[in-house]
Design a protein around this motif. Structure first.
Motif, PDB file in Angstrom:
ATOM      1  N   VAL A 423      47.948  80.124  50.402  1.00 31.83           N
ATOM      2  CA  VAL A 423      46.499  79.934  50.364  1.00 31.83           C
ATOM      3  C   VAL A 423      46.131  78.920  49.286  1.00 31.83           C
ATOM      4  N   ALA A 424      46.738  79.024  48.116  1.00 30.16           N
ATOM      5  CA  ALA A 424      46.457  78.082  47.033  1.00 30.16           C
ATOM      6  C   ALA A 424      46.785  76.658  47.459  1.00 30.16           C
ATOM      7  N   GLY A 425      47.928  76.488  48.138  1.00 31.42           N
ATOM      8  CA  GLY A 425      48.307  75.164  48.606  1.00 31.42           C
ATOM      9  C   GLY A 425      47.362  74.627  49.667  1.00 31.42           C
ATOM     10  N   LEU A 426      46.898  75.498  50.572  1.00 32.66           N
ATOM     11  CA  LEU A 426      45.975  75.066  51.625  1.00 32.66           C
ATOM     12  C   LEU A 426      44.626  74.658  51.050  1.00 32.66           C
ATOM     13  N   LEU A 427      44.132  75.432  50.090  1.00 32.82           N
ATOM     14  CA  LEU A 427      42.863  75.073  49.455  1.00 32.82           C
ATOM     15  C   LEU A 427      42.961  73.723  48.766  1.00 32.82           C
ATOM     16  N   ASP A 428      44.054  73.492  48.088  1.00 34.17           N
ATOM     17  CA  ASP A 428      44.263  72.202  47.430  1.00 34.17           C
ATOM     18  C   ASP A 428      44.329  71.083  48.474  1.00 34.17           C
ATOM     19  N   HIS A 429      44.945  71.383  49.621  1.00 37.98           N
ATOM     20  CA  HIS A 429      45.130  70.387  50.676  1.00 37.98           C
ATOM     21  C   HIS A 429      43.798  69.917  51.256  1.00 37.98           C
ATOM     22  N   VAL A 430      42.810  70.824  51.308  1.00 38.19           N
ATOM     23  CA  VAL A 430      41.510  70.466  51.882  1.00 38.19           C
ATOM     24  C   VAL A 430      40.489  70.098  50.816  1.00 38.19           C
ATOM     25  N   GLY A 431      40.960  69.877  49.589  1.00 37.46           N
ATOM     26  CA  GLY A 431      40.077  69.381  48.537  1.00 37.46           C
ATOM     27  C   GLY A 431      39.295  70.442  47.813  1.00 37.46           C
ATOM     28  N   LEU A 432      39.768  71.692  47.820  1.00 29.19           N
ATOM     29  CA  LEU A 432      39.119  72.762  47.068  1.00 29.19           C
ATOM     30  C   LEU A 432      40.066  73.269  45.993  1.00 29.19           C
ATOM     31  N   SER A 433      39.502  73.885  44.962  1.00 30.98           N
ATOM     32  CA  SER A 433      40.320  74.399  43.873  1.00 30.98           C
ATOM     33  C   SER A 433      40.969  75.724  44.273  1.00 30.98           C
ATOM     34  N   PRO A 434      42.265  75.920  43.981  1.00 32.02           N
ATOM     35  CA  PRO A 434      42.937  77.179  44.333  1.00 32.02           C
ATOM     36  C   PRO A 434      42.271  78.410  43.735  1.00 32.02           C
ATOM     37  N   ASP A 435      41.611  78.262  42.577  1.00 33.33           N
ATOM     38  CA  ASP A 435      40.989  79.448  41.982  1.00 33.33           C
ATOM     39  C   ASP A 435      39.732  79.898  42.734  1.00 33.33           C
ATOM     40  N   MET A 436      39.316  79.119  43.751  1.00 33.86           N
ATOM     41  CA  MET A 436      38.179  79.526  44.569  1.00 33.86           C
ATOM     42  C   MET A 436      38.546  80.641  45.547  1.00 33.86           C
ATOM     43  N   ALA A 437      39.822  80.980  45.634  1.00 30.83           N
ATOM     44  CA  ALA A 437      40.272  81.992  46.594  1.00 30.83           C
ATOM     45  C   ALA A 437      39.621  83.345  46.368  1.00 30.83           C
ATOM     46  N   THR A 438      39.151  83.612  45.167  1.00 32.28           N
ATOM     47  CA  THR A 438      38.562  84.919  44.860  1.00 32.28           C
ATOM     48  C   THR A 438      37.062  84.967  45.123  1.00 32.28           C
ATOM     49  N   ARG A 439      36.480  83.865  45.575  1.00 37.38           N
ATOM     50  CA  ARG A 439      35.034  83.854  45.803  1.00 37.38           C
ATOM     51  C   ARG A 439      34.710  84.363  47.211  1.00 37.38           C
ATOM     52  N   TRP A 440      33.422  84.668  47.402  1.00 36.74           N
ATOM     53  CA  TRP A 440      32.927  85.147  48.692  1.00 36.74           C
ATOM     54  C   TRP A 440      32.332  83.971  49.484  1.00 36.74           C
ATOM     55  N   PRO A 441      32.266  84.081  50.822  1.00 34.09           N
ATOM     56  CA  PRO A 441      31.739  82.977  51.636  1.00 34.09           C
ATOM     57  C   PRO A 441      30.354  82.496  51.218  1.00 34.09           C
ATOM     58  N   HIS A 442      29.459  83.424  50.800  1.00 32.05           N
ATOM     59  CA  HIS A 442      28.086  83.005  50.478  1.00 32.05           C
ATOM     60  C   HIS A 442      28.012  82.168  49.207  1.00 32.05           C
ATOM     61  N   GLU A 443      29.108  82.081  48.458  1.00 33.34           N
ATOM     62  CA  GLU A 443      29.102  81.311  47.216  1.00 33.34           C
ATOM     63  C   GLU A 443      29.451  79.839  47.437  1.00 33.34           C
ATOM     64  N   PHE A 444      29.623  79.437  48.695  1.00 35.27           N
ATOM     65  CA  PHE A 444      30.019  78.068  48.996  1.00 35.27           C
ATOM     66  C   PHE A 444      28.927  77.352  49.776  1.00 35.27           C
ATOM     67  N   SER A 445      28.923  76.023  49.659  1.00 33.22           N
ATOM     68  CA  SER A 445      28.017  75.197  50.456  1.00 33.22           C
ATOM     69  C   SER A 445      28.549  75.088  51.887  1.00 33.22           C
ATOM     70  N   GLY A 446      27.732  74.534  52.776  1.00 35.20           N
ATOM     71  CA  GLY A 446      28.148  74.373  54.161  1.00 35.20           C
ATOM     72  C   GLY A 446      29.395  73.523  54.304  1.00 35.20           C
ATOM     73  N   GLY A 447      29.448  72.414  53.564  1.00 34.31           N
ATOM     74  CA  GLY A 447      30.625  71.549  53.632  1.00 34.31           C
ATOM     75  C   GLY A 447      31.878  72.230  53.109  1.00 34.31           C
ATOM     76  N   GLN A 448      31.729  73.011  52.037  1.00 31.49           N
ATOM     77  CA  GLN A 448      32.879  73.731  51.496  1.00 31.49           C
ATOM     78  C   GLN A 448      33.353  74.807  52.468  1.00 31.49           C
ATOM     79  N   ARG A 449      32.419  75.494  53.120  1.00 34.65           N
ATOM     80  CA  ARG A 449      32.808  76.520  54.090  1.00 34.65           C
ATOM     81  C   ARG A 449      33.549  75.892  55.268  1.00 34.65           C
ATOM     82  N   GLN A 450      33.150  74.666  55.658  1.00 37.78           N
ATOM     83  CA  GLN A 450      33.872  74.021  56.749  1.00 37.78           C
ATOM     84  C   GLN A 450      35.282  73.653  56.321  1.00 37.78           C
ATOM     85  N   ARG A 451      35.462  73.279  55.057  1.00 35.44           N
ATOM     86  CA  ARG A 451      36.808  73.018  54.539  1.00 35.44           C
ATOM     87  C   ARG A 451      37.644  74.309  54.546  1.00 35.44           C
TER      88      ARG A 451
END
Length: 597
Positions: A423-451
């Motif tokens: 998961v950490a590697g996939l998040l990094d691959h799509v341009g997100l920080s690996p530490d975002m894995a602990t956040r909830w969907p509502h804490e992200f913008s639309g573009g981040q949720r699509q990533r």
């Protein structure tokens, strides 16, 4: 003469941490007969500016300061009763989503008549006659009959016309249009823009137009105000803002605005400039010599309509009818058309999320339609889907790391410990920080949720991704970033995309080939350059002619976009579809032969 003068408008919302400014010191004027566009990404404060002007923010939860002078009166000093006399009468507003703005248990005619009865005191019968006249004025066919229809019986384009008719009922001096075309197909959008321009010219009405689409801004606005994170960055004549942008953000907005024809006759898709680290000269990743990854032949998907006590089938929706195409490794085939044409049903039928009634779907020689449940589940590792709304496709009770890991664990591809690293590697691959894995969907913008949705799809190492309107709801700059991300991942991983969209400008940017759908059928298919340079079917030409261009010189050009609603795909139960014939009009370019009139 200035109809609306906004000075140092500041709007703050009450939060747990105190008051938070969401509009900060905004000033602009709107003159009679003039259109001023308020542009910026989601969260920039555009809509809150409009709601502040109309006095529609919740009392006690919002604090508005500054000056809003409308026809010589400061609206911020008016009582609620005085504002009610202004709203819907002297100033009116069109909201973005008509289905949530219209009353579902009132006929559309009654809703248009309501402000006439409230502000003009017209008797019910007279108000309804005027409502029908207004429906005629906004080009709603068979207005007298359709006035008795309810919102769910009308298309999105017709509902937006109802909203315009309601707003115009009392001949307002100011019309505020809040993203009135964002959710509409490109042809319907073009019709609505032309309609607003016509009605404005007839009544010399001031228009405040809120949007994030720079192509729409160029076509409709004399002046432009650019907003970013609650502040006004720049304002001026639209021609000046486009020709000489003063801020990097405005330049980004203009760079991300798609322009038809930018790619010329190039066979290779091109990224948006300066975005997301995509290679400056991407290579053509298509395996031209290899066999097709996906072959779809004579695919049909229909839905039974039943009635009566016994539930007999009396009609069928022919959602997908004899659709055939092939998709090679590393290729992007765009499936385009208006809402209701069968694009999304085609994608779902390929994955058997919707069961087709006939036809075959072959993935690397394996017939998907013949597989049992377990075998189909295994094969779906190779075929993943990215949905239009990532928020509704993510479980709100699962952290995004869990959501990305879930399909990998369900398919038994990894252990829980390995999944966390993956998961950490996939998040990094799509341009997100690996530490975002602990956040909830509502804490992200639309573009981040699509990533996040893309990362989840990549977790199973698919060969094919079906992207169903995956960028249509995003702001223009975020859309550019996600499109570039998809192109980069295609280069790195050799992915094939079936890219489902109604946005022709994005399709030109990302696709190798294009298939145009109308009423469940492919009417034209061919290389991207051929489709855009030499469209052979009238419907394809209509789609392309409706795309707004980010060129202010076109603002005074009136486009003849005929008012047409798509025919119904519902046919009697015994209907037999006609046999279609396709003519070759170029290399790998085919068009459906049209029936004689």
């Amino acid at each position: 003469m200035s109809i609306l003068a906004v000075r140092n408008l500041t709007t703050a919302f009450s939060t747990a941490e105190g008051w938070r400014d969401v509009v900060d010191g905004v000033s602009f004027d709107v003159d009679a007969g003039e259109t001023v566009a308020i542009v910026g990404e989601s969260g920039s404060g555009k809509s809150v500016t409009a709601l502040s002007v109309m006095g529609l923010l919740p009392k006690g939860k919002a604090r508005v300061t500054g000056e809003i002078h409308f026809r010589g009166r400061d609206l911020l000093r008016l009582s609620e009763e005085e504002m009610q006399a202004v709203r819907g009468n002297e100033a009116a507003m069109i909201f973005q989503e008509p289905m949530t703005s219209l009353n579902p248990v009132m006929s559309v005619g009654a809703q248009i008549a309501e402000p006439l009865r409230r502000h003009r005191g017209l008797p019910k019968a007279d108000a309804m006659r005027e409502a029908i006249r207004l429906m005629d004025r906004v080009r709603i066919p068979a207005a007298a009959r359709r006035a008795s229809e309810y919102p769910h019986e009308m298309s999105g384009g017709m509902l937006q016309r109802v909203m315009i008719a309601t707003a115009l009922a009392c001949a307002p001096k100011l019309l505020i249009a809040d993203e009135p075309t964002t959710a509409l197909d490109v042809t319907i959008q073009a019709q609505i823009l032309e309609l607003i321009k016509e009605l404005q010219a007839e009544d010399h009405m001031a228009v405040m137009f809120i949007t994030h689409d720079m192509g729409v801004v160029a076509e409709i606005a004399e002046k432009t105000v650019v907003m970013y994170r609650s502040k006004m960055l720049e304002a001026g004549a639209t021609e000046d803002v486009f020709a000489r942008p003063k801020t990097d953000y405005t330049r980004d907005l203009l760079a991300a605005a798609p322009r038809l024809g930018d790619l010329g006759d190039s066979a290779v898709p091109r990224p948006y400039p300066g975005r997301d680290g995509v290679l400056a000269n991407p290579v053509d990743t298509v395996d031209h010599g290899g066999d097709a990854l996906l072959e779809v032949k004579n695919l049909c998907a229909r839905f039974d309509l039943r009635k009566g006590v016994l539930g007999r089938v009396h009609a069928r929706v022919h959602a997908v009818e004899n659709v055939s195409f092939a998709l090679r490794k590393g290729e992007t085939l765009a499936l385009v058309g208006e809402s209701g044409c069968g694009k999304s049903t085609t994608g779902r039928a390929i994955l058997r999320l919707t069961e087709p009634v006939s036809g075959s779907v072959m993935l690397e020689g394996q017939d998907v339609s013949l597989l049992k449940r377990k075998a189909l589940m295994r094969l779906r590792q190779s075929m993943q889907m990215i949905f239009q709304d990532p928020f509704s496709s993510l479980n709100p009770r699962m952290r995004i790391g869990e959501a990305i890991a879930e399909p990998m664990l369900a398919h038994g591809l990894t252990t829980p410990a390995e999944a966390r690293a993956r998961v950490a590697g996939l998040l990094d691959h799509v341009g997100l920080s690996p530490d975002m894995a602990t956040r909830w969907p509502h804490e992200f913008s639309g573009g981040q949720r699509q990533r996040i949705a893309i990362a989840r799809a990549l977790g199973l190492d698919p060969k094919l991704i079906i992207a169903d309107e995956s960028v249509s709801a995003l702001d223009v700059t975020i859309k550019a970033q996600v499109v570039n991300l998809m192109m980069r991942l295609q280069q790195e991983l050799g992915l094939s995309y079936l890219f489902i969209s109604h946005d022709m400008a994005v399709v030109e940017r990302i696709s190798h080939r294009v298939a145009v759908m109308l009423l469940g059928e492919i009417v034209e298919i061919g290389p991207r350059a051929a489709i855009f340079a030499n469209p052979a079917h009238p419907y394809t030409r209509r789609l392309l002619s409706a795309v707004p261009e980010p060129d202010p010189a076109r603002r005074l050009v009136r486009r003849d976009i005929p008012l047409q609603e798509l025919k119904s795909p519902i046919f009697p139960a015994d209907f037999i579809p006609p046999r279609r014939v396709y003519d070759a009009v170029g290399h790998d370019h085919f068009v459906m032969r049209q029936e004689a009139a």
